[in-house]
Design a protein around this motif. Structure first.
Motif, mmCIF file in Angstrom:
data_model
loop_
_atom_site.group_PDB
_atom_site.id
_atom_site.type_symbol
_atom_site.label_atom_id
_atom_site.label_comp_id
_atom_site.label_asym_id
_atom_site.label_seq_id
_atom_site.Cartn_x
_atom_site.Cartn_y
_atom_site.Cartn_z
ATOM 1 N N ARG A 205 0.828 -1.203 0.000
ATOM 2 C CA ARG A 205 0.000 0.000 0.000
ATOM 3 C C ARG A 205 0.868 1.260 0.000
ATOM 4 O O ARG A 205 2.047 1.201 0.332
ATOM 5 C CB ARG A 205 -0.896 0.007 1.235
ATOM 6 C CG ARG A 205 -2.045 -0.991 1.169
ATOM 7 C CD ARG A 205 -2.981 -0.592 0.063
ATOM 8 N NE ARG A 205 -4.157 -1.423 0.011
ATOM 9 C CZ ARG A 205 -5.270 -1.199 0.694
ATOM 10 N NH1 ARG A 205 -5.348 -0.207 1.533
ATOM 11 N NH2 ARG A 205 -6.311 -1.974 0.539
ATOM 12 N N ILE A 206 0.232 2.377 -0.296
ATOM 13 C CA ILE A 206 0.944 3.661 -0.381
ATOM 14 C C ILE A 206 0.955 4.332 1.000
ATOM 15 O O ILE A 206 -0.105 4.528 1.605
ATOM 16 C CB ILE A 206 0.251 4.580 -1.408
ATOM 17 C CG1 ILE A 206 0.170 3.903 -2.784
ATOM 18 C CG2 ILE A 206 0.947 5.934 -1.484
ATOM 19 C CD1 ILE A 206 1.460 3.754 -3.517
ATOM 20 N N ARG A 229 -2.236 9.785 -4.975
ATOM 21 C CA ARG A 229 -3.632 9.309 -4.894
ATOM 22 C C ARG A 229 -3.973 8.408 -6.072
ATOM 23 O O ARG A 229 -4.636 7.380 -5.919
ATOM 24 C CB ARG A 229 -4.583 10.498 -4.889
ATOM 25 C CG ARG A 229 -4.929 10.938 -3.521
ATOM 26 C CD ARG A 229 -6.033 11.939 -3.556
ATOM 27 N NE ARG A 229 -5.840 12.889 -2.495
ATOM 28 C CZ ARG A 229 -6.495 14.010 -2.356
ATOM 29 N NH1 ARG A 229 -7.402 14.357 -3.258
ATOM 30 N NH2 ARG A 229 -6.282 14.808 -1.350
ATOM 31 N N PHE A 230 -3.513 8.821 -7.259
ATOM 32 C CA PHE A 230 -3.748 7.974 -8.435
ATOM 33 C C PHE A 230 -3.153 6.591 -8.198
ATOM 34 O O PHE A 230 -3.739 5.567 -8.547
ATOM 35 C CB PHE A 230 -3.092 8.592 -9.678
ATOM 36 C CG PHE A 230 -3.866 9.735 -10.276
ATOM 37 C CD1 PHE A 230 -5.230 9.631 -10.485
ATOM 38 C CD2 PHE A 230 -3.232 10.910 -10.643
ATOM 39 C CE1 PHE A 230 -5.946 10.688 -11.041
ATOM 40 C CE2 PHE A 230 -3.936 11.960 -11.190
ATOM 41 C CZ PHE A 230 -5.292 11.853 -11.398
ATOM 42 N N GLN A 231 -1.970 6.596 -7.577
ATOM 43 C CA GLN A 231 -1.294 5.309 -7.345
ATOM 44 C C GLN A 231 -2.030 4.473 -6.301
ATOM 45 O O GLN A 231 -2.003 3.246 -6.361
ATOM 46 C CB GLN A 231 0.153 5.550 -6.925
ATOM 47 C CG GLN A 231 0.986 6.075 -8.093
ATOM 48 C CD GLN A 231 2.360 6.518 -7.638
ATOM 49 O OE1 GLN A 231 3.247 5.715 -7.490
ATOM 50 N NE2 GLN A 231 2.508 7.815 -7.400
ATOM 51 N N VAL A 232 -2.674 5.145 -5.338
ATOM 52 C CA VAL A 232 -3.473 4.393 -4.343
ATOM 53 C C VAL A 232 -4.535 3.581 -5.076
ATOM 54 O O VAL A 232 -4.678 2.368 -4.863
ATOM 55 C CB VAL A 232 -4.141 5.358 -3.329
ATOM 56 C CG1 VAL A 232 -5.191 4.631 -2.510
ATOM 57 C CG2 VAL A 232 -3.098 5.967 -2.414
ATOM 58 N N LEU A 233 -5.233 4.263 -5.973
ATOM 59 C CA LEU A 233 -6.294 3.593 -6.729
ATOM 60 C C LEU A 233 -5.712 2.471 -7.595
ATOM 61 O O LEU A 233 -6.253 1.364 -7.656
ATOM 62 C CB LEU A 233 -7.007 4.633 -7.610
ATOM 63 C CG LEU A 233 -8.318 4.206 -8.237
ATOM 64 C CD1 LEU A 233 -9.337 3.871 -7.179
ATOM 65 C CD2 LEU A 233 -8.872 5.314 -9.130
ATOM 66 N N LEU A 428 -11.612 8.666 -3.394
ATOM 67 C CA LEU A 428 -11.176 7.554 -4.253
ATOM 68 C C LEU A 428 -12.165 7.332 -5.396
ATOM 69 O O LEU A 428 -11.772 7.135 -6.544
ATOM 70 C CB LEU A 428 -11.085 6.266 -3.432
ATOM 71 C CG LEU A 428 -9.760 5.917 -2.779
ATOM 72 C CD1 LEU A 428 -9.869 4.598 -2.042
ATOM 73 C CD2 LEU A 428 -8.641 5.813 -3.797
ATOM 74 N N LEU A 429 -13.447 7.397 -5.049
ATOM 75 C CA LEU A 429 -14.472 7.158 -6.066
ATOM 76 C C LEU A 429 -14.447 8.249 -7.131
ATOM 77 O O LEU A 429 -14.600 7.976 -8.325
ATOM 78 C CB LEU A 429 -15.856 7.065 -5.415
ATOM 79 C CG LEU A 429 -16.130 5.779 -4.628
ATOM 80 C CD1 LEU A 429 -17.389 5.903 -3.799
ATOM 81 C CD2 LEU A 429 -16.249 4.578 -5.561
ATOM 82 N N LEU A 430 -14.253 9.481 -6.693
ATOM 83 C CA LEU A 430 -14.223 10.579 -7.658
ATOM 84 C C LEU A 430 -12.963 10.526 -8.526
ATOM 85 O O LEU A 430 -12.996 10.884 -9.698
ATOM 86 C CB LEU A 430 -14.316 11.927 -6.944
ATOM 87 C CG LEU A 430 -15.658 12.192 -6.268
ATOM 88 C CD1 LEU A 430 -15.644 13.521 -5.527
ATOM 89 C CD2 LEU A 430 -16.799 12.177 -7.279
ATOM 90 N N LEU A 431 -11.895 10.037 -7.903
ATOM 91 C CA LEU A 431 -10.630 9.904 -8.629
ATOM 92 C C LEU A 431 -10.794 8.972 -9.833
ATOM 93 O O LEU A 431 -10.119 9.138 -10.853
ATOM 94 C CB LEU A 431 -9.577 9.330 -7.674
ATOM 95 C CG LEU A 431 -8.148 9.762 -7.877
ATOM 96 C CD1 LEU A 431 -8.015 11.258 -7.721
ATOM 97 C CD2 LEU A 431 -7.257 9.056 -6.854
ATOM 98 N N ALA A 432 -11.695 8.009 -9.674
ATOM 99 C CA ALA A 432 -11.936 7.050 -10.753
ATOM 100 C C ALA A 432 -12.402 7.750 -12.031
ATOM 101 O O ALA A 432 -12.205 7.246 -13.136
ATOM 102 C CB ALA A 432 -12.972 6.024 -10.307
ATOM 103 N N PHE A 433 -13.026 8.934 -11.889
ATOM 104 C CA PHE A 433 -13.518 9.670 -13.065
ATOM 105 C C PHE A 433 -12.386 10.425 -13.771
ATOM 106 O O PHE A 433 -12.432 10.632 -14.969
ATOM 107 C CB PHE A 433 -14.604 10.673 -12.646
ATOM 108 C CG PHE A 433 -15.910 10.003 -12.331
ATOM 109 C CD1 PHE A 433 -16.871 9.834 -13.312
ATOM 110 C CD2 PHE A 433 -16.169 9.512 -11.059
ATOM 111 C CE1 PHE A 433 -18.073 9.199 -13.037
ATOM 112 C CE2 PHE A 433 -17.356 8.872 -10.768
ATOM 113 C CZ PHE A 433 -18.319 8.713 -11.755
ATOM 114 N N ILE A 434 -11.404 10.851 -12.984
ATOM 115 C CA ILE A 434 -10.316 11.654 -13.562
ATOM 116 C C ILE A 434 -9.202 10.758 -14.102
ATOM 117 O O ILE A 434 -8.583 11.057 -15.110
ATOM 118 C CB ILE A 434 -9.697 12.605 -12.493
ATOM 119 C CG1 ILE A 434 -10.796 13.319 -11.730
ATOM 120 C CG2 ILE A 434 -8.754 13.603 -13.136
ATOM 121 C CD1 ILE A 434 -10.286 14.008 -10.473
ATOM 122 N N GLU A 435 -8.975 9.662 -13.392
ATOM 123 C CA GLU A 435 -7.823 8.822 -13.689
ATOM 124 C C GLU A 435 -7.719 8.383 -15.150
ATOM 125 O O GLU A 435 -6.639 8.491 -15.748
ATOM 126 C CB GLU A 435 -7.843 7.603 -12.752
ATOM 127 C CG GLU A 435 -6.536 6.871 -12.695
ATOM 128 C CD GLU A 435 -6.687 5.388 -12.950
ATOM 129 O OE1 GLU A 435 -7.820 4.956 -13.191
ATOM 130 O OE2 GLU A 435 -5.682 4.681 -12.932
#
Lengths: 493, 380
Positions: A205-206, A229-233, A428-435
């Motif tokens: 984990r990060i 954060r991107f790497q966490v996902l 994390l969920l919102l990051l899924a949209f940007i990633e």
């Protein structure tokens, strides 16, 4: 011109589309297997009291191998943290791989080390050892320090294996934060699987922005830095979905270099870590697996979903790019070295499923994505694009990426929910949209660069710059702005 | 929201009117988009509803746990041994009966809390807690659990039977000692060792499955730490067809120093399983059976490397001093492990061995000097 256009239409409208569909289906299938494996693991282990392993005289013995290069800033605390692991029968072998700084002297002073007459069984090849040290103080009797000439990570690990006197080898990055019960959890599969277990790995984990106290992680936070954060996902997706599924299928090709437990006997019989690749972690697992197949021995490579190791992720695109570039080259080198596995029925799952998957979906997919993007731009400039259809195709991939990341977050929530605050989960969920739009194209770029570097003959590890765990105060927050510590600058080959 | 509203008519037209006229790959893409969107929304809802439910469960669990824990603490504080078991139980029982025991959450918390308290106390308090468990008829739920179709529920039941010492149900537990699920099997066996006073190891007679090393480790801990367990002579299982039973019994023979097993151990030196042979040699060393040394030397040359190293270690452990020449001769071996083990075996003979190694140091080759120096270095 017509023939050329027909070719493009056929290739890009059909072949590439169906390739993408196969990739998507494979991800869904992996999700399914991963869910099964995680559920089984969690049910089974909800009754386990790991203290039984801790106190038992029959628990397997473990050598912890940690190569160190120019780690003077943190080495003493890192060793202290490793020494506090909960386990009965283990030794710690720190391999000072020709550090140019005062790493060795710091260890000698802190742990009252002195040179001993250690006779090494030279089973694996490595650069000369200058000296082996043990402590005068019996409190540090578990600690062995090897001082050797610089030869890279693989070389250092091979030296450690030769010195090791235990049955299992835990290979770790010295700067990682290892959970205190990590060894107990990693050892258990060796005791309970019906087939011989040759390697186990746990989730990495990060650690960025997490609170660290005395070399131990005390509170998990979502990294403040967007790149981390991107790497966490990405890590959640890779470990909880990908590797767990491959573990279920007994098709794992990689145990993370940050932390993996190996059967020493098999590692030595396979010839140890290879000096010829920058992806030594993956290459070793593949070689161990093929050794077992070649000798008709039943075996298993196991992954466990517990978060056992926390690592600091790169915080800028330049360093991250170098890391991904190296990973790509490591993958190519391993796939090329073991090319005879490709669809080779003698190696069952390894040859028929794992290897082709890595070849087509891990190595080839980014290249195809890159070619697809260039072709799209080319066709758009020629006015040969149906914008509506392109939009639909793009949105299909985008929606699927979001779904995949959302499933990964769901897995995280259903298993260990390390991010307890609702805000972190939402992030994390919102990051899924940007990633898929921001981060993914970069990983494609780095992968293509890795391919170019490989085929143009670049063989370096590259400089890996990390922020570091910034001292070891009572309570330290790992910040993205702390002073950069250059930790790996090794020439691997 | 504005984007969704503004694209609404377009999407309606796309999916309801134009879809049949699109090429196949676009039709598939639209289907995948629809699927992904619905699945993503569902997962979002699930994650947040689950989080809310977990929060609520946590609150309710904490509330009941605190209440029950307080009630049990009162027993410990105010339950006076001089009043006698009956009086104390009768005093506290009505309060526990007021709990809504038909509510599964409350019942399970109560069972778990009594179980934890019972495990942490002995004597009068433990007796009161057990009596409370019986009078509240909670054992009925335990017996129900034993008959459950879910293995994890069966494990809970087995643990409760063992921890509340419900001796009268040992036959129910025995039936599970050969269960097809390995965890149920393991739990039942460990429970049976605690519950049956006459033949606690009866399950070894009929076990068909392999006792996995993990399982052996747990059983070993339970057996060697349990009080009042009748320890049999484990040598009677050394001729079992099940290799894992032999290995497990070898560990117990070593722990309990059962010298009567030496005859069987000599027989096992010819066993086809390498691990059994190695373990037998190891146990012979642990029992310091000097008269078996000659037999060990007899088999040495035909043995595998692992067993050879174990034989050398055992000779060092017995340290009779009868085989110094043999040990010195091992320095001619090509195998590093053999040379190292032989030198360690010489050192195992104490002062005499140390002097011998110091004398050897000047007379042997440089690689062997390295080995002897290593062995003589007390810091390693």
């Amino acid at each position: 011109m017509d023939a050329g256009f027909y070719f493009f239409e056929q290739i890009f409208n059909s072949a590439i589309f169906y390739f993408a569909l196969v990739v998507m289906c494979s991800y869904i299938i992996l999700c399914f297997f991963s869910a099964l494996e995680m559920k089984a693991y969690m049910r089974k282990n909800s009754f386990i009291d790991y203290r039984e392993i801790l106190v038992s005289p029959y628990a397997p013995s473990v050598s912890i191998l940690a190569p160190a290069y120019n780690e003077e800033a943190t080495i003493v605390d890192n060793v202290k943290s490793i020494m506090s692991l909960h386990y009965g029968n283990f030794e710690i072998i720190i391999i000072n791989d020709g550090s140019k700084d005062s790493s060795l002297q710091k260890l000698i002073d802190a742990y009252q080390l002195e040179k001993v007459n250690f006779c090494v069984n030279e089973q694996l090849h490595h650069k000369p050892i200058r000296g082996i040290y043990k402590s005068r103080n019996s409190s540090y009797s578990r600690l062995i320090v090897i001082d050797k000439e610089n030869g890279g990570k693989s070389d250092a690990l091979n030296a450690g294996i030769n010195v090791s006197s235990k049955d299992l080898l835990l290979c770790i990055d010295v700067d990682c934060i290892v959970e205190q019960d990590a060894l107990l959890k990693l050892v258990k599969p060796y005791l309970e699987e019906k087939k011989r277990v040759i390697a186990t790995g746990g989730v990495v984990r990060i650690a960025n922005s997490c609170e660290v106290e005395d070399g131990r992680l005390v509170k998990v936070h979502m990294p403040k830095n967007i790149i981390s954060r991107f790497q966490v996902l990405e890590y959640i997706r890779a470990f909880l979905m990908g590797r767990m599924a491959w573990s279920r299928l007994n098709g794992l090709l990689i145990i993370s270099g940050a932390m993996g437990l190996f059967d020493k006997e098999i590692v030595i019989k396979c010839g140890g870590y290879s000096h010829e690749t920058v992806g030594e972690d993956m290459e070793l697992v593949v070689r161990m697996r093929r050794y077992m197949h070649d000798h008709n021995l039943k075996y298993q490579v196991v992954y466990i979903p517990d978060p056992l190791c926390w690592t600091e992720s790169p915080i800028d695109f330049k360093v991250l790019g170098r890391q991904r570039n190296r990973w790509t080259r490591g993958t190519i080198e391993t796939l090329w070295t073991h090319r005879d596995l490709f669809f080779n029925p003698k190696y069952s799952i390894l040859g028929l499923l794992s290897y082709p998957y890595w070849l087509f979906f891990e190595w080839l997919a980014p290249i195809l994505e890159g070619i697809g993007l260039i072709s799209f731009i080319l066709l758009a400039s020629l006015g040969k694009i149906n914008w509506e259809f392109s939009g639909i195709l793009f949105f299909m991939v985008y929606a699927f990426s979001i779904l995949l990341s959302t499933i990964a977050v769901l897995f995280e929530e259903r298993s260990y929910h390390q991010y307890t605050s609702g805000k972190d989960v939402l992030k994390l969920l919102l990051l899924a949209f940007i990633e898929p739009i921001v981060y993914h194209p970069l990983t494609i770029y780095w992968s293509i660069r890795g391919n170019i570097d490989k085929f143009t003959g670049k063989k370096t590890w590259g400089t890996m710059t990390r922020a570091g765990f910034a001292g070891n105060q009572k309570k330290t927050e790992v910040t993205a702005v702390s002073q950069a510590v250059d930790i790996k600058e090794q020439q691997n080959v | 929201m504005l984007i969704i509203l503004s694209t609404g008519p377009y999407l309606e037209n796309l999916f309801l009117h134009r879809l049949p006229f699109f090429p196949d790959n676009i039709k598939i893409s639209l289907f995948i988009i629809m699927f992904c969107t619905i699945a993503t929304v569902e997962i979002y809802l699930y994650v947040f509803l689950k989080k809310a439910k977990m929060k609520r469960d946590k609150y309710l669990d904490a509330k009941w746990k605190e209440k029950i824990s307080n009630m049990l603490s009162n027993i410990i504080i105010y339950g006076d041994e001089d009043d006698g078991l009956e009086k104390v139980v009768n005093h506290f029982l009505p309060r526990f009966k007021k709990l809504p025991l038909n509510n599964k959450r409350v019942r399970e918390i109560l069972i778990e809390e009594i179980r934890i308290y019972h495990a942490n106390f002995t004597g009068f308090t433990a007796d009161v807690l057990k009596e409370l468990f019986v009078r509240l008829k909670l054992y009925k739920y335990t017996l129900k659990k034993l008959k459950s179709r879910l293995w994890e529920v069966q494990v809970e039941g087995v643990r409760e039977v063992a921890q509340f010492w419900l001796y009268q149900y040992d036959s129910l537990v025995f039936a599970l000692t050969d269960h097809e699920h390995e965890i149920v099997r393991m739990e039942a066996q460990t429970a049976y060792v605690r519950l049956n006073k006459e033949h606690p190891f009866r399950f070894l007679d009929h076990m068909r499955g392999r006792i996995l090393p993990w399982h052996q480790l747990i059983l070993f801990e339970i057996i060697t730490k349990a009080q009042h367990v009748k320890i049999p002579s484990f040598s009677k299982w050394l001729n079992s067809d099940n290799d894992s039973i032999i290995i497990f019994c070898l560990k117990l023979i070593s722990h309990y120093q059962q010298l009567d097993a030496i005859g069987e151990l000599i027989r096992l030196l010819k066993h086809p399983n390498e691990e059994i042979r190695r373990m037998s040699v190891w146990v012979i060393g642990k029992l310091e059976a000097e008269f078996v040394e000659e037999e060990l030397l007899h088999i040495y040359h035909q043995e595998t490397l692992k067993v050879k190293v174990e034989i050398l270690t055992t000779i060092g452990r017995i340290s009779s001093g009868n085989y110094f020449d043999f040990l010195k001769g091992c320095l001619d071996s090509d195998l590093f492990e053999v040379r190292m083990a032989a030198m360690k075996a010489i050192l195992g003979h104490g002062k005499k061995g140390k002097i011998m190694l110091e004398e050897l140091l000047d007379r042997v080759s440089i690689p062997n000097q390295g080995i002897i120096s290593h062995v003589l270095d007390t810091r390693i």
